[in-house]
Design a protein around this motif. Structure first.
Motif, mmCIF file in Angstrom:
data_model
loop_
_atom_site.group_PDB
_atom_site.id
_atom_site.type_symbol
_atom_site.label_atom_id
_atom_site.label_comp_id
_atom_site.label_asym_id
_atom_site.label_seq_id
_atom_site.Cartn_x
_atom_site.Cartn_y
_atom_site.Cartn_z
ATOM 1 N N LYS A 264 55.488 42.074 58.760
ATOM 2 C CA LYS A 264 55.186 43.506 58.742
ATOM 3 C C LYS A 264 55.183 44.108 57.342
ATOM 4 O O LYS A 264 54.684 45.205 57.136
ATOM 5 C CB LYS A 264 56.194 44.261 59.620
ATOM 6 N N SER A 265 55.756 43.371 56.368
ATOM 7 C CA SER A 265 55.899 43.951 55.029
ATOM 8 C C SER A 265 54.923 43.395 54.005
ATOM 9 O O SER A 265 54.720 44.005 52.957
ATOM 10 C CB SER A 265 57.327 43.742 54.506
ATOM 11 N N TYR A 266 54.314 42.231 54.298
ATOM 12 C CA TYR A 266 53.433 41.669 53.274
ATOM 13 C C TYR A 266 52.518 40.597 53.849
ATOM 14 O O TYR A 266 52.769 40.043 54.916
ATOM 15 C CB TYR A 266 54.277 41.120 52.125
ATOM 16 N N SER A 296 60.555 41.445 58.217
ATOM 17 C CA SER A 296 60.142 41.668 56.831
ATOM 18 C C SER A 296 61.130 40.954 55.921
ATOM 19 O O SER A 296 62.208 40.542 56.349
ATOM 20 C CB SER A 296 60.099 43.162 56.503
ATOM 21 N N GLY A 300 58.149 42.178 50.611
ATOM 22 C CA GLY A 300 57.467 43.453 50.803
ATOM 23 C C GLY A 300 57.603 44.384 49.622
ATOM 24 O O GLY A 300 56.695 45.171 49.330
ATOM 25 N N LYS A 301 58.738 44.321 48.934
ATOM 26 C CA LYS A 301 58.960 45.129 47.733
ATOM 27 C C LYS A 301 58.476 44.403 46.482
ATOM 28 O O LYS A 301 57.806 44.982 45.622
ATOM 29 C CB LYS A 301 60.441 45.465 47.584
#
Length: 361
Positions: A264-266, A296, A300-301
């Motif tokens: 979901k994040s990347y 995630s 993602g960050k």
């Protein structure tokens, strides 16, 4: 593999925002590396003699575990809780937690909701609610809980579980494999690369990030501080071999490192994914690909930092993450470390440009 290190890192007390004990334990096994920490409980490990001209690969793993915070102290001595991270509600009651007081003392308690003896049929079938669960440390009044046990609102709590290793079957048992196993992978990877440091085309920095379970907060800081050109994220990924048929499972124990294509994040860098596949196939590193519908990681960050960072997520399939008790296979940890080491050793100027899409035009 240093199983003793695995055990000490996994046993360390460290819910989100309270990772100090984990940092101290990790640091103990980072002899020969240059260490520094920041105000957010992030820890950085570097090999001596950095070359500022070389691109930087950041190795990421988060130190925090899912846990709790004391939200209130009832007049009868029970403690109300709020979750730090996404614990599975049905797995919470009737287990032991340790509360760390402001004086540093660890107080054992039992999580409980209303006993079945005092519940109606409707209450028995009602969904669980963390606001209706409490921690019982044995106190009989608010005054006793605070004055005798030393507990205050805001104190952190984490599962009480002791690490064990089944050598015959190559199995690790314990808590917080998400993501203390990833922390151990950073250490093993750095140690394996130290002997060939001068031959590497990159500098390698280990970044042990805090507060992943509450929104990937630590990685926001580590990626800004390290400013990596490439990144490898280690994660204790949920094993799915008990929930799906063999043809659908993408996170089976004893099936090697899990390479995450997306969550979901990347979405992973296609060139990085191809490179990992190439190494796995040519060097005999067992791997499995995963496309996750949920979940995630710090990728993602990190992947969004600076001018964008090509990021590879390597997971150790771990059963029952985000609960008290976990299993993982030592051979999957070994495959994960080997993949990371070979990825970094194989980097050269041409490969780096390709991973960073500098040759796309």
């Amino acid at each position: 593999m240093n199983v003793k290190m695995f055990g000490e890192i996994c046993d360390a007390f460290g819910p989100s925002g309270f990772e100090e004990d984990v940092i101290r334990t990790v640091a103990k096994y980072c002899k020969g590396l240059e260490l520094e920490n920041d105000a957010m409980n992030n820890l950085y490990a570097r090999m001596p003699g950095e070359d500022p001209e070389k691109p930087v690969v950041m190795l990421d793993a988060h130190t925090d575990e899912c846990g709790f915070m004391v939200q209130g102290i009832m007049e009868n001595g029970l403690l109300s809780l709020i979750m730090l991270g996404g614990m599975d509600l049905p797995s919470i009651p009737a287990h032991t937690l340790l509360v760390r007081t402001r004086a540093g003392k660890l107080v054992k308690g039992i999580t409980t909701s209303r006993p079945v003896h005092f519940m109606t049929d409707k209450e028995k079938s009602a969904p669980l609610d963390i606001r209706e669960m409490f921690l019982d440390v044995g106190a009989c009044s608010k005054k006793e809980a605070m004055e005798s046990f030393g507990i205050n609102i805001g104190d952190p709590a984490a599962p009480e579980v002791a690490f064990e290793y089944d050598e015959e079957h190559g199995l690790c048992f314990g808590k917080a494999f998400d993501n203390r196993m990833g922390c151990a992978c950073i250490i093993h990877t750095l140690k394996a690369l130290q002997a060939v440091k001068d031959d590497l085309a990159v500098e390698v920095v280990g970044a042990f990030a805090s507060q992943e379970e509450v929104g990937m907060r630590g990685a926001t800081v580590t990626s800004a501080q390290v400013q990596p050109d490439l990144a490898i994220v280690f994660e204790g990924s949920p094993a799915d071999d008990f929930y799906y048929s063999p043809e659908k499972s993408q996170g089976g124990m004893h099936k090697g490192v899990q390479i995450r294509c997306m969550d979901k994040s990347y979405i992973t860098n296609p060139a990085f994914l191809e490179y990992a596949h190439e190494l796995g196939d040519t060097m005999g590193i067992t791997y499995q690909d995963a496309v996750r519908r949920g979940g995630s990681t710090n990728a993602g960050k990190i992947s969004l930092a600076g001018k964008a960072v090509p990021t590879l997520v390597l997971g150790i399939p771990s059963r029952y993450v985000h609960s008290h008790y976990n299993f993982c296979a030592i051979e999957d940890v070994e495959s994960t470390v080997r993949m990371a080491v070979e990825v970094i050793k194989g980097l050269n100027e041409e490969r780096i440009k390709h991973l960073m899409h500098q040759d796309i035009l």
